[in-house]
Structure formats: C-alpha cells, structure tokens
Write a protein that holds these residues in place. Structure first.
Motif, short mmCIF file in Angstrom:
data_model
loop_
_atom_site.label_atom_id
_atom_site.label_comp_id
_atom_site.label_asym_id
_atom_site.label_seq_id
_atom_site.Cartn_x
_atom_site.Cartn_y
_atom_site.Cartn_z
N GLN A 162 0.85 -1.21 0.00
CA GLN A 162 0.00 0.00 0.00
C GLN A 162 0.87 1.25 0.00
OE1 GLN A 162 -2.88 0.09 3.22
NE2 GLN A 162 -3.32 2.25 2.87
N LYS A 163 0.55 2.15 -0.94
CA LYS A 163 1.35 3.38 -1.05
C LYS A 163 0.83 4.45 -0.10
CE LYS A 163 2.83 2.60 -5.77
NZ LYS A 163 2.63 2.87 -7.18
N THR A 164 1.74 5.05 0.64
CA THR A 164 1.40 6.18 1.51
C THR A 164 2.52 7.21 1.36
OG1 THR A 164 2.64 5.50 3.47
CG2 THR A 164 0.45 4.53 3.22
N SER A 165 2.38 8.37 2.00
CA SER A 165 3.40 9.41 1.82
C SER A 165 4.72 9.03 2.48
CB SER A 165 2.89 10.75 2.34
OG SER A 165 2.85 10.74 3.74
N THR A 166 4.71 8.04 3.37
CA THR A 166 5.96 7.58 3.98
C THR A 166 6.32 6.16 3.55
OG1 THR A 166 4.70 7.01 5.95
CG2 THR A 166 5.86 9.12 6.00
N SER A 167 5.59 5.64 2.57
CA SER A 167 5.96 4.37 1.92
C SER A 167 5.58 4.53 0.44
CB SER A 167 5.24 3.18 2.57
OG SER A 167 3.83 3.33 2.49
N ILE A 168 6.32 5.41 -0.22
CA ILE A 168 5.87 5.84 -1.55
C ILE A 168 5.92 4.75 -2.61
CG2 ILE A 168 6.17 8.36 -1.36
CD1 ILE A 168 8.93 8.08 -2.50
#
Lengths: 242, 348
Positions: free
Chosen positions: A140-146
């Motif tokens: 899953q992409k998040t701002s801290t796992s781009i």
C-alpha cells in the motif's frame, strides 16, 4: 401509528467535516444509535481521539473528553475507575490504538478494564496527510511508503485485535466492515454488544471497523468500499475474534 | 492537650497528606527515591474508598490522573525526575484542559538516568510549566516532613480552587528522612465540580478538552489561563524569612537546602554575623515581594543542589538592586554547612 425511526438524540443535527466516503460519519452514527437504544445517553462518557475524529464531541450529544494521542484507554481507565456506574468508551484510530498507544491498549485490556473500544482501522494516518499506519497493507502506497509498504523495510501490518484476543482480561473482540449496508448493520450489532458487555460488567470489549479513507487511498468512495471488501479483508478477516 | 505524633518519612507524609485531603485516585509507576508513595497508596487508598493503580508507564499514570480529574476526582501521581520528564505530555494536557491534579516530584540527580542522589535540578522544568505550551503549575517546596504533609493537603485545595495542576517539589533527602508528624482530621467537603464528566443527566453535555482550532480561539483561551496565573501570582505567594532585619548577607534556599542554610544562619548569628534567610515555599509563583530590601549594600547568596536554577528567579526579583551570589553543587552533591559559612564570610 408505529414509529419506525426517529432522530437520534445522541447525535447532533449537523453536517460533519469528513471527506466524501469517509467511514467516521457512519461510525459516529452507529455509536449514537446504540447509546439511544440502550437508554444510556445520560450516563455515557466518550473519549474522542487525536486524528480526523478529534472533534467527535461536536457531533455526540453526551459527555466527552479529549485524550492525548494514544492515551485514550489510560484516560478512560481513570474515568471508569472513579465513576464505575457510567458507561465509558474510547473511539480510536489505528495510529492511536496500535502505534503510539499500543502500551495503553495492551495494559488496559490486560487489566480487564470494563470499557468499550471502537477501533477505526483505515490503514492510514488521515489527519496528518496519509502516512503509513501500523495497519497499512504490504504494497500500500502512503506518503511515507511511496513505493508501497515493504516487509523488509517497514514490517508487517499489525493485527492488534488478534494480539489482544490472547489476553485473559479481554471479553469480546470482533472485526467488522462498512462495505455493504448489511455489513454496517453487523457493525452496529457488534458495537451494541460491546456496550452491553460493559453494562453487564463483563470487562474489555473492542470492535475493529475496516473503515474507508478514499482521500488517502486515492480512490473514489465506491472504489474505497470495494477495496475494504476485496483487499483489506484478506489481511484483516471479518468476524468474531474472541 | 499534647497532640499525638507519628514517625514517618517524607514520602509517606505526602501519601497520607493526599489521603487526608480526600484524594480518591492515585496512579504511579515505580522509581527511586519515591517508591514509598506508590507503596503507601497501594496499601491505604482502598481503606478510604479510593483507587490506586500501578500504571504501565508514566505516560499512562498521568493520563489516568487526567481522566480521573476530568471525572471530578481529587487525583495525584508521583515520580522522580526521569519519570516527571515522561509525564510532561499529560501535565500539559491537564493544564490545557483546566483540570486540577497533584503531581509529586521527589527529585534525583540528572540529566538522563543520572543517579538516585538528592538534587534540585528540576527547578526550571517545574517552574516554567515543563511541557509544551504557555502554562504554569503551582509549585510548592516543603522543607520538613510535617510541611510535606501540610503542603500536600494544601495542593489539593489550590488545584481545585484554580483548576490548575499543582506540583510538590521535594528531593531524595526529604522523601526518605523520617520526622515526627502531627496529622489533622480528614478533609470532609470536596468542592462541587459542575464542569466534571458525570453523564449529562439534567444538563447539557460537558466536554473536557484543550483543542481550539478556530482562528484566534486558542489565543483567547490562553488569555484566560494567563489571567488565572496573574490571580495566583497575587494570592498564593508563600515564603519564610529569618533574621532579615539588619542582615548584610541574605541566604536564599528552598527545601532540604534551606534546612542546611538555616543551621548555617544559626551558627553565623551566634558569632555575631548579620546573616538572614529567605526560604521560598511557593517556587511558582516565586515570592518576588520578599526581595524588597532598601539596603543597597546587602548581598543575596542563593544556595542550591543544582548548577544554578532558582538563582535566575532571585536575579529577576532583585532586578539589579543588589548583588546576587551563587553557591551550588550538581549531580547529587549537597552544599555543606561549612561551605556555606566559608562563602558567607568571604561576602561579609
């Protein structure tokens, strides 16, 4: 004529500040309906979280307290121990309950505090802008796992409900979802049971809700509900855990 | 009639003072040198119908106190320096939510894990609020076991009166030493708290919070906090003064350090030296009004078990009218009577 539905007294008649398709509004309403149905509005004390639902007390028509991020169950412990006849619940997100507040969560559960917990799992930090949560899925992409959550770098999604179920002080744990109206009604029944357990002095109860966050999942509201059904549920299976 | 006294330690006197003040909720976490408080509360709180919890952390303990106070209880937590650092989050929230609470810090040497020797090096942290945001605590510094009992009782009344956290600031010596203490009857009437969380039967819901998002709302709220601070600064100054009349050197010390300073004053006075003592009891509000000498030649000598913290408040109070000297030891060192006497002789 029989009255089938009336305004929910425990919910103020206000538009919420939540994004379109967000699960918080549904969760707030379900709690309010349960409080009304159990006739406990005048003895209920809610603990609002830090995060998108920080002003939940603006929507609920009963006594509420703020808690610092992660400390809701310690605050609830203090309230319930001095007011054992009140009904005390916490409303917490995944970062609150399963990251910064893991210690408070585990120990309140382990003491068997007679409390009800509504745990909103949307696999992301919403209020702060979509960072990786303890429950963020692999990939899953998040701002801290781009590039997507990687197990080598970020570890695995934390299944805190399953962990809590191991504790003898815990009375009831169930995971529910909002992806169809029927599932929403199941969620309401679970919340009601968590409150009834407290009324019956049975100890710690927790309902985990897989709750959509279209904004930080990069999906529209319909796609977000489908994602909880098709993807999120595989990692976090629905049903009674304890 | 002669009153009965019991022999107890400073820590036990604080615990008994809390119980006698009607404290009905305590949460703490073990840390030396204040472990007698949590043990005493665990043993005795239930007898008086109260609740005592050994929390999983200092963060949890102060948050439990936040909850209990929000629900209208008289509540307390205790710790020592490193643990008080952890509690700062909750103390800031308690101040922001205008909740009453009592926090005990039995100071030990720092920084970091430091040591378990007595110290006064948390003065800055205690008197400047300690956590984030614009707030203060009332800080009271007992110098005897009897005074530890009395000030703890007082701290619950002040916390309720002003809806502010109150800190009892002692050190390892005060906490551990035993002295005879005269106990007083238990407080019977606790003030009604219409703002407390109790369930909204017959009234509008109460909300306990420190969050003010609307533009200007927090500034407006902080002004009410600061107004409260001003009223406290006017009403709640406490200090003891000895031999100030005609004094050439006035020692300034609080807590354990003031006891040693007091014996130095007695020795110096018996040798005809003109030496006095100001002992701040309230560290915030600081007793500025005590530093009002018209004698421009008078010298103040601040003595602390720290590298020099309260001395800054003394300098602010004196405002350049008189010289302010400092004698201190840090990291668990305690200035001796002899060191004080030698320093005074140099100043006379």
């Amino acid at each position: 004529m029989e009255k089938l539905f009336t305004k929910t007294e425990s919910l103020y008649d206000l538009p919420t500040h939540y994004c379109p398709g967000c699960g918080h509004g549904i969760a707030h309403r379900l709690i309010a309906e349960v409080v009304d149905e159990l006739g406990i509005r005048e003895k209920t004390i809610g603990i609002a979280p830090v995060g998108c639902a920080v002003v939940a007390y603006d929507y609920w028509n009963f006594d509420c307290s703020e808690a610092a991020h992660g400390r809701a169950l310690a605050v609830a412990t203090g309230i319930k121990r001095v007011r054992p006849h009140n009904i005390v619940f916490t409303y917490q997100g995944d970062g609150d309950l399963a990251a910064i507040g893991t210690n408070e969560t585990i120990h309140a559960a382990n003491r068997g505090e007679n409390l009800s917990v509504v745990f909103i799992n949307n696999a992301v930090y919403g209020m702060t802008g979509g960072q990786m949560a303890p429950t963020t899925l692999l990939g899953q992409k998040t701002s801290t796992s781009i590039e997507g959550r990687k197990k080598e770098k970020h570890g695995f999604p934390l299944k805190i409900s399953e962990m809590l179920a191991l504790l003898p002080g815990v009375c009831y744990i169930e995971r529910v979802s909002f992806h169809t109206p029927a599932e929403v009604l199941k969620a309401k029944r679970a919340i009601k049971l968590a409150f009834e357990n407290q009324i019956n002095n049975l100890g710690f109860s927790l309902v985990e809700i897989l709750s959509p966050c279209p904004t930080y999942w990069g999906l529209n509201p319909k796609e977000a509900l489908d994602w909880t059904r098709d993807i999120m549920q595989k990692e976090f299976p629905l049903g009674r855990i304890k | 009639m002669k009153k009965d006294k019991i022999l107890i330690s400073g820590n036990e006197a604080i615990a008994q003072g809390a119980i006698d003040a009607g404290c009905n909720f305590y949460a703490g976490y073990p840390i030396t040198p204040q472990n007698e408080i949590i043990a005493y509360m665990s043993k005795h709180m239930a007898d008086s119908g109260g609740v005592s919890i050994q929390a999983e952390s200092e963060l949890a303990a102060i948050s439990m106190v936040y909850g209990a106070s929000a629900a209208g209880a008289r509540s307390m937590t205790s710790s020592s320096s490193p643990g008080i650092s952890l509690k700062q989050e909750g103390i800031s929230y308690i101040a922001g939510a205008q909740l009453p609470a009592v926090i005990v810090n039995i100071m030990r040497g720092g920084p970091g894990l430091g040591n378990i020797a007595p110290s006064q090096s948390d003065y800055f942290q205690a008197t400047r609020g300690g956590g984030h945001g614009d707030y203060r605590l009332i800080v009271l510094a007992p110098a005897s076991v009897q005074e530890a009992y009395e000030l703890t009782r007082l701290s619950f009344d002040l916390a309720d009166k002003y809806r502010i956290p109150v800190m009892i600031l002692g050190d390892g010596i005060l906490g551990q030493m035993m002295e005879p203490v005269e106990l007083r009857p238990k407080t019977k009437t606790i003030p009604q708290k219409s703002w407390a969380l109790s369930g909204c039967r017959g009234r509008k819901p109460n909300i306990v919070k420190s969050f003010f998002l609307r533009e200007g709302a927090l500034e407006e709220f902080n002004k009410t906090l600061q107004k409260n601070h001003q009223i406290i600064s006017k009403n709640e100054i406490r200090f003891e003064e000895i031999n100030l009349s005609g004094a050439k050197v006035v020692l300034v010390a609080y807590g354990t350090m003031a006891r040693i300073a007091k014996s130095a004053v007695a020795k110096l006075s018996s040798n005809g030296k003109k030496v006095g003592l100001i002992r701040p009891i309230s560290l915030w509000p600081f007793p500025k009004t005590a530093f009002n000498s018209k004698d421009k030649k008078l010298k103040y000598l601040t003595i602390e078990m720290s590298a020099g913290q309260m001395v800054e408040d003394v300098r602010l109070a004196v405002n350049g009218r008189n010289p302010v000297e400092f004698l201190g030891r840090s990291g668990g060192g305690v200035p001796t009577e002899e060191e004080i006497i030698n320093k005074v002789k140099k100043l006379l």
